[in-house]
Design a protein around this motif. Structure first.
Motif, PDB file in Angstrom:
ATOM      1  N   LEU A  25       0.820  -1.204   0.000  1.00 28.39           N
ATOM      2  CA  LEU A  25       0.000   0.000   0.000  1.00 28.39           C
ATOM      3  C   LEU A  25       0.853   1.253   0.000  1.00 28.39           C
ATOM      4  N   ASP A  26       0.500   2.172  -0.880  1.00 31.35           N
ATOM      5  CA  ASP A  26       0.987   3.538  -0.779  1.00 31.35           C
ATOM      6  C   ASP A  26       0.341   4.117   0.490  1.00 31.35           C
ATOM      7  N   VAL A  27       0.900   5.164   1.051  1.00 32.53           N
ATOM      8  CA  VAL A  27       0.334   5.716   2.292  1.00 32.53           C
ATOM      9  C   VAL A  27      -0.524   6.956   2.026  1.00 32.53           C
ATOM     10  N   ASP A  28       0.107   8.053   1.564  1.00 28.33           N
ATOM     11  CA  ASP A  28      -0.641   9.305   1.389  1.00 28.33           C
ATOM     12  C   ASP A  28      -1.629   9.183   0.226  1.00 28.33           C
ATOM     13  N   GLY A  29      -2.895   9.389   0.520  1.00 29.44           N
ATOM     14  CA  GLY A  29      -3.930   9.264  -0.503  1.00 29.44           C
ATOM     15  C   GLY A  29      -4.519   7.869  -0.605  1.00 29.44           C
ATOM     16  N   VAL A  30      -3.944   6.908   0.129  1.00 27.41           N
ATOM     17  CA  VAL A  30      -4.473   5.537   0.145  1.00 27.41           C
ATOM     18  C   VAL A  30      -4.869   5.164   1.582  1.00 27.41           C
ATOM     19  N   GLY A 118      -2.321   2.301  -5.100  1.00 25.37           N
ATOM     20  CA  GLY A 118      -1.762   3.649  -5.085  1.00 25.37           C
ATOM     21  C   GLY A 118      -2.812   4.617  -5.589  1.00 25.37           C
ATOM     22  N   ASP A 119      -2.478   5.910  -5.552  1.00 25.72           N
ATOM     23  CA  ASP A 119      -3.491   6.904  -5.935  1.00 25.72           C
ATOM     24  C   ASP A 119      -3.013   7.916  -6.966  1.00 25.72           C
ATOM     25  N   ASP A 120      -1.721   7.850  -7.349  1.00 26.76           N
ATOM     26  CA  ASP A 120      -1.262   8.880  -8.287  1.00 26.76           C
ATOM     27  C   ASP A 120      -0.300   8.274  -9.314  1.00 26.76           C
ATOM     28  N   LEU A 122       2.790   8.471  -9.853  1.00 22.77           N
ATOM     29  CA  LEU A 122       4.058   7.919  -9.364  1.00 22.77           C
ATOM     30  C   LEU A 122       3.925   6.436  -9.030  1.00 22.77           C
ATOM     31  N   ASP A 123       2.706   6.003  -8.815  1.00 21.30           N
ATOM     32  CA  ASP A 123       2.464   4.605  -8.452  1.00 21.30           C
ATOM     33  C   ASP A 123       2.318   3.687  -9.672  1.00 21.30           C
ATOM     34  N   LEU A 124       2.167   4.274 -10.845  1.00 22.79           N
ATOM     35  CA  LEU A 124       1.889   3.468 -12.042  1.00 22.79           C
ATOM     36  C   LEU A 124       2.990   2.456 -12.395  1.00 22.79           C
TER      37      LEU A 124
HETATM   38 MG   LIG Z   1      -0.107   8.584  -2.758  1.00 28.51          MG
END
Ligand SMILES: [Mg+2]
Length: 189
Positions: A25-30, A118-120, A122-124
């Motif tokens: 898991l990503d943290v910020d936004g997730v 993820g949410d952005d 950078l996560d792709l």
């Molecule tokens: Mg994020």
């Protein structure tokens, strides 16, 4: 077999999800709503969702290891990971692909047994590599267009719990989990 809780998952995506044994898991936004709170003394705060935390706790101890992969660095994340008993944690990962490789260097999980939320954008790059990808409902549009599953809930508002529940349902573990909480009857039956 996808059931009542997985109406939006394609059969192909359900097959992918069934193979997953590690959820990153990503943290910020997730795990959070993406808000970064700073106090006057420079103190940083984040808001986590207690149901997300409970889902991670149950999943981590019932066949789905949970780990964190975040671009920022904060003591708050280390503390949250410790509370939940998570050990696969990488912070400060601006480029998340090398961080992913670092997390997997013990060879415990092939890529097709890993899910990432993820949410952005950078996560792709990580999303492209792993077996199953998901995002919260309020993720960036370019992410929502590319993942296997877009949660109905937002970041820091139950998206992680939704994905964990989806995994329990897709892997057929839900009855066993509910039995542990004292409910053997299926309310959908
Ligand atoms: Mg994020």
């Amino acid at each position: 077999m996808p059931g009542a809780l997985v109406p939006n998952l394609s059969p192909e995506a359900a097959e992918r999800l069934k193979r997953v044994r590690l959820l990153l898991l990503d943290v910020d936004g997730v795990l959070t709503d993406g808000g970064l709170y700073y106090g006057n003394s420079g103190e940083e705060m984040k808001r986590f969702d207690v149901k997300d935390g409970a889902g991670m706790w149950v999943a981590h101890r019932n066949g789905l290891e949970v780990g964190l992969l975040t671009g920022k660095t904060s003591r708050i994340v280390a503390q949250r990971a410790q509370e939940l008993g998570l050990t696969r944690v990488v912070q400060g990962a601006v480029d998340k692909v090398p961080a992913l490789e670092k997390l997997l260097q013990d060879g415990a999980y092939p890529l097709n047994e890993i899910a990432f939320m993820g949410d952005d954008v950078l996560d792709l790059p990580v999303m492209r590599r792993v077996g199953f990808s998901a995002c919260p409902s309020d993720a960036h549009d370019q992410v929502k267009a590319r993942v296997h599953y877009v949660c109905s809930k937002g970041g820091g508002r139950g998206a992680v719990r939704e994905l964990v529940d989806l995994w329990f349902e897709a892997t057929g573990r839900l009855p066993e989990i509910m039995k542990r909480f004292g409910w053997e009857e299926d309310p959908h039956a």
